[in-house]
Enzyme design. Structure first.
Site, mmCIF file in Angstrom:
data_model
loop_
_atom_site.group_PDB
_atom_site.id
_atom_site.type_symbol
_atom_site.label_atom_id
_atom_site.label_comp_id
_atom_site.label_asym_id
_atom_site.label_seq_id
_atom_site.Cartn_x
_atom_site.Cartn_y
_atom_site.Cartn_z
ATOM 1 N N GLU A 42 -8.178 49.688 64.774
ATOM 2 C CA GLU A 42 -8.739 50.405 65.936
ATOM 3 C C GLU A 42 -10.183 49.997 66.165
ATOM 4 O OE1 GLU A 42 -6.835 51.571 68.362
ATOM 5 O OE2 GLU A 42 -5.931 52.965 66.943
ATOM 6 N N GLY A 134 -3.395 59.513 80.602
ATOM 7 C CA GLY A 134 -4.581 59.972 79.884
ATOM 8 C C GLY A 134 -4.290 60.383 78.447
ATOM 9 N N GLY A 136 -3.859 58.295 75.913
ATOM 10 C CA GLY A 136 -4.256 57.256 74.957
ATOM 11 C C GLY A 136 -3.107 56.339 74.576
ATOM 12 N N SER A 138 -2.038 53.972 76.697
ATOM 13 C CA SER A 138 -2.191 52.804 77.580
ATOM 14 C C SER A 138 -1.382 52.875 78.856
ATOM 15 C CB SER A 138 -1.807 51.525 76.844
ATOM 16 O OG SER A 138 -2.870 51.064 76.148
ATOM 17 N N ASP A 185 -4.262 46.259 74.525
ATOM 18 C CA ASP A 185 -3.278 47.053 75.269
ATOM 19 C C ASP A 185 -2.445 46.179 76.204
ATOM 20 O OD1 ASP A 185 -4.640 48.978 73.925
ATOM 21 O OD2 ASP A 185 -5.536 49.919 75.684
ATOM 22 N N TYR A 235 -17.289 54.439 74.799
ATOM 23 C CA TYR A 235 -16.655 53.162 74.486
ATOM 24 C C TYR A 235 -17.640 51.990 74.662
ATOM 25 C CZ TYR A 235 -12.905 49.647 74.285
ATOM 26 O OH TYR A 235 -12.109 48.569 73.955
#
Ligand code: GAF
Length: 391
Positions: A42, A134, A136, A138, A185, A235
């Protein structure tokens, strides 16, 4: 109970119905892009590192046909809150390039139209998805990849190189959604294979399938149903901190650094930058080790590395949140759970848990008892990546 996810064929039937309602007549082509869950690795993709995701059975479809002119008309049944469910824009030309705008949901398609190699004709299409928005998993990459796959079928021009397809979709996300994401992703949504996770080298863009097909095991995805990233700046800030650490070490990226190198950083960068670098360097090593463990079917080792990954994301990278920590803790205390961690960008969204099949109901019950929220559960198998569906 886990959620029931419609399979791609069922979703396609719904997509065709929606198309007929909105446009009249039948669609000609359908592009399909899956969501993903990352098993480990990650915040390593934008550091040239390794990631180990799998494609999900939840997919996004773009279903449509040529419009006969140079207009693109898009409809969806799941718009952003308060956003129109129908939008229209001309195919781009040198004089009128496409720009992102409102509604936001259409920007992912617009970005792909803007950069589709060789351009594309006008079309009418509907967007329909079983990837939770939303969450997570993708949903945005799955829409970009579905749109690209739709355009390949519409124009009869399929990509020669699949990594180029993923790169165009990533560019759409950067330029039309303003999200400076890595390549993970889009890459897994293009390249996923049933029964396998995919070890991706985000520097060379080479990848290797790693079987994840033990009938005794289940991949349980748990949606915390929260999203805390208030400003959207977390991010890009993490990306900058990683670049700062690499630069201070005189390395191209943190992929080239070792834990021993961090000693040299001690007094040269803020403590928080050191923490970020420690997560990335250790996570890249963990991901390589985890891929070897999975290949050897050493699921205990794999699970231990997942738990270590979560701890590093929580304490060094600081992208977890109380809800994700609660979900992981409630999962790992159940016998039969091999490992659990947050997955994706963080600050909410989902966790991923590897668990023996006979313990999965116990895990769900324990999470429901301990989690102070309204979680959703998905039992997932590693699924195929992008494909054209026949309508
Ligand atoms: C998001 C990004 F889009 C990915 O590129 C990746 O960086 C991930 O966060 C964290 O691993 O999903």
């Amino acid at each position: 109970m886990a959620e029931l996810v419609p399979d791609a064929e069922e979703l396609l039937r719904a997509g065709c119905r929606l198309f007929r309602e909105r446009f009249g007549g039948d669609p000609d082509v359908a592009g399909c892009g899956p969501g993903r869950v990352n098993l480990i690795g990650e915040h390593t993709d934008y550091n040239d590192g390794f990631v180990l995701p799998m494609a999900l059975p939840m997919v996004t479809l773009v279903v449509g046909r040529r419009s006969g002119g140079d207009l693109v008309t898009l409809c969806t049944d799941s718009p952003d809150a308060d956003a129109p469910a129908r939008t229209q824009f001309p195919v781009p030309s040198l004089e009128t390039p496409l720009r992102p705008g409102l509604p936001k949901w259409a920007n992912y398609v617009k970005g792909v139209v803007a950069h589709f190699p060789g351009g594309c004709p006008g079309f009418d299409a509907v967007v329909i998805s079983s990837v939770p928005l939303g969450g997570g998993l993708s949903s945005s990459a799955s829409l970009e990849v579905a749109a690209f796959t739709f355009l390949e079928a519409l124009t009869g021009r399929a990509s020669q190189k699949l990594s180029d397809k993923a790169l165009v979709c990533q560019r759409a996300e950067h330029e039309f959604a303003g999200m400076p994401c890595g390549i993970m992703d889009q890459f897994i949504s293009v390249m996923g294979k049933r029964g396998n996770a995919l070890l991706i080298d985000c520097r060379s863009l080479e990848s290797q399938l790693v079987p994840l097909d033990d009938p005794e095991l289940v991949v349980l995805v748990t949606n915390s149903a929260v999203k805390h990233e208030l400003s959207g700046s977390e991010y890009p800030t993490r990306r900058r901190q990683c670049e700062q650490a690499a630069q201070a070490l005189g390395k191209k990226s943190l992929r080239d650094a070792t834990i021993a190198d961090l000693q040299a950083l001690q007094d040269r960068v803020p403590g928080v930058v050191l923490q970020r670098a420690r997560h990335v360097i250790s996570e890249i090593a963990r991901t390589e080790e985890a891929a070897r463990a999975l290949q050897a079917r050493d699921y205990r080792k794999f699970g231990t590395l997942m738990v270590e990954s979560h701890a590093s994301l929580r304490t060094d990278y600081e992208v977890s949140c109380p809800e994700l920590d609660q979900l992981v803790n409630a999962a790992v205390e159940v016998e039969g759970v091999l490992g659990s961690r947050m997955t994706g960008g963080g600050f909410g969204g989902c966790t991923v848990t590897i668990v023996y099949k006979n313990a999965v109901e116990k895990v769900i019950a324990n999470i429901k008892a301990k989690y102070r929220g309204n979680p959703k559960f998905y039992l997932c198998v590693p699924s195929d990546g992008a494909r054209v569906l026949s309508v």
